[in-house]
Design an enzyme around this catalytic site. Structure first.
Site, PDB file in Angstrom:
ATOM      1  N   LYS A 136      44.283 -81.448 -29.930  1.00  0.00           N
ATOM      2  CA  LYS A 136      42.874 -81.845 -30.005  1.00  0.00           C
ATOM      3  C   LYS A 136      42.033 -80.703 -29.435  1.00  0.00           C
ATOM      4  CE  LYS A 136      40.586 -85.669 -31.237  1.00  0.00           C
ATOM      5  NZ  LYS A 136      40.865 -86.395 -32.481  1.00  0.00           N
ATOM      6  N   THR A 162      46.671 -86.990 -31.890  1.00  0.00           N
ATOM      7  CA  THR A 162      45.647 -86.141 -31.282  1.00  0.00           C
ATOM      8  C   THR A 162      44.609 -86.988 -30.548  1.00  0.00           C
ATOM      9  OG1 THR A 162      44.234 -86.057 -33.262  1.00  0.00           O
ATOM     10  CG2 THR A 162      45.981 -84.393 -33.064  1.00  0.00           C
ATOM     11  N   GLN A 205      36.884 -46.568 -22.777  1.00  0.00           N
ATOM     12  CA  GLN A 205      38.338 -46.631 -22.621  1.00  0.00           C
ATOM     13  C   GLN A 205      38.753 -46.345 -21.177  1.00  0.00           C
ATOM     14  OE1 GLN A 205      36.720 -45.303 -25.157  1.00  0.00           O
ATOM     15  NE2 GLN A 205      37.820 -45.570 -27.089  1.00  0.00           N
ATOM     16  N   HIS A 219      25.038 -51.003 -27.668  1.00  0.00           N
ATOM     17  CA  HIS A 219      24.250 -49.787 -27.633  1.00  0.00           C
ATOM     18  C   HIS A 219      22.782 -50.044 -27.284  1.00  0.00           C
ATOM     19  CE1 HIS A 219      27.745 -47.870 -29.293  1.00  0.00           C
ATOM     20  NE2 HIS A 219      27.692 -48.601 -30.400  1.00  0.00           N
TER      21      HIS A 219
END
Length: 299
Positions: free
Chosen positions: A16, A61, A229, A257
């Site tokens: 669920k 569920t 990075q 940006h």
């Protein structure tokens, strides 16, 4: 279906999604509140439901949804989102014979206690920012427990101490090299525990603080970032240093940006920028302790 039929069912599960629950603990006049968005998923011996259309033994569920509220109520003492997710996963595996593994993903909405006149309000809360605390727990019949904590939509920005130079240039490259720019991102990170910390809240706060420190650096002067990075790797290293129970860190960091803008009739003076959200660069990696296996983010 004939046993000789050219079909197989190597993988299946059911659960669920987006079960929202609010939990309040009343400690005298002071109330403590959390809101969780819960996703449950169970692996179970239910091949016959797919192959034969027989639902015998299935944990529906809807049952999973109702169980979220039951387990939330059973947490009679204030608990972390990790403790709740563990209790929910263990309930499914220990209660239903055909369930072999439970997988629980929970997001915690950033409600925070309001300060009024310099004092914490007894029962008043307000949403703080966009960031969401997350946890992904798995638990199986053998008693194997895995806990992966995390954060998403952690918006961070610094107005200087960032650049990008020395990258490959060819006929398709228009990006200028720069050694002073705005650096911004909306960070998603998860970290997997190899052992359980004494306090999940303290571990989460240490991890969040490590991510901010790696991105921003010291309050006075900051720290230079030659690339997203490099900064991503630094953030993960600091997290592993600060949270000894963590063995693997996943980070996704879009490069949002802010483009230099020269208003009409003037020149750019490192003061006005066009704020953008797309297109943007997207950098992600997993950093581990040298002997640890990398994990894959649930997000």
């Amino acid at each position: 279906m004939s046993q000789s039929a050219p079909y197989a069912l190597p993988f299946h599960h059911h659960g669920k999604s987006k079960v929202r629950v609010g939990r309040v603990w009343r400690e005298g006049n002071v109330h403590h509140m959390v809101e969780w968005n819960v996703n449950t998923m169970i692996d179970s011996d239910m091949e016959h439901a797919f192959i034969k259309g027989e639902n015998t033994g299935m944990t529906a569920t809807d049952t999973q949804k109702n169980t979220v509220y039951v387990v939330a109520q059973r947490m009679s003492q204030r608990c972390t989102v990790e403790q709740f997710a563990i209790a929910l996963a263990q309930h499914f595996v220990r209660t239903y014979p055909l369930v072999s593994k439970a997988k629980i993903y929970v997001e915690q909405k950033p409600w925070a206690r309001v300060q009024q006149g310099g004092l914490p309000h007894d029962h008043g809360y307000a949403l703080q920012g966009t960031e969401v605390r997350t946890v992904y727990v798995t638990y199986d019949k053998a008693g194997k427990l895995d806990v992966t904590a995390g954060i998403k939509e952690l918006s961070v920005l610094k107005t200087t101490q960032s650049g990008y130079e020395g990258f490959l240039r060819d006929q398709y490259t228009l990006l200028p090299e720069v050694n002073d720019r705005i650096m911004a991102s909306t960070v998603t990170s998860t970290w997997k525990y190899t052992s359980q910390p004494p306090c999940y809240d303290a571990a989460f706060n240490a991890a969040r603080g490590a991510l901010l420190e790696g991105f921003l650096g010291p309050a006075k002067g900051g720290i230079y970032s030659p690339s997203v990075q490099f900064t991503l790797y630094d953030m993960a290293k600091i997290l592993l240093d600060r949270v000894p129970q963590a063995e693997s860190v996943f980070l996704n960091m879009p490069n949002l940006h802010f483009l230099p803008c020269a208003p009409v009739g003037s020149t750019f003076k490192n003061d006005v920028y066009v704020a953008t959200s797309e297109p943007h660069g997207n950098i992600e990696a997993v950093v581990t302790r040298r002997t640890a296996a990398p994990h894959v983010s649930k997000l």
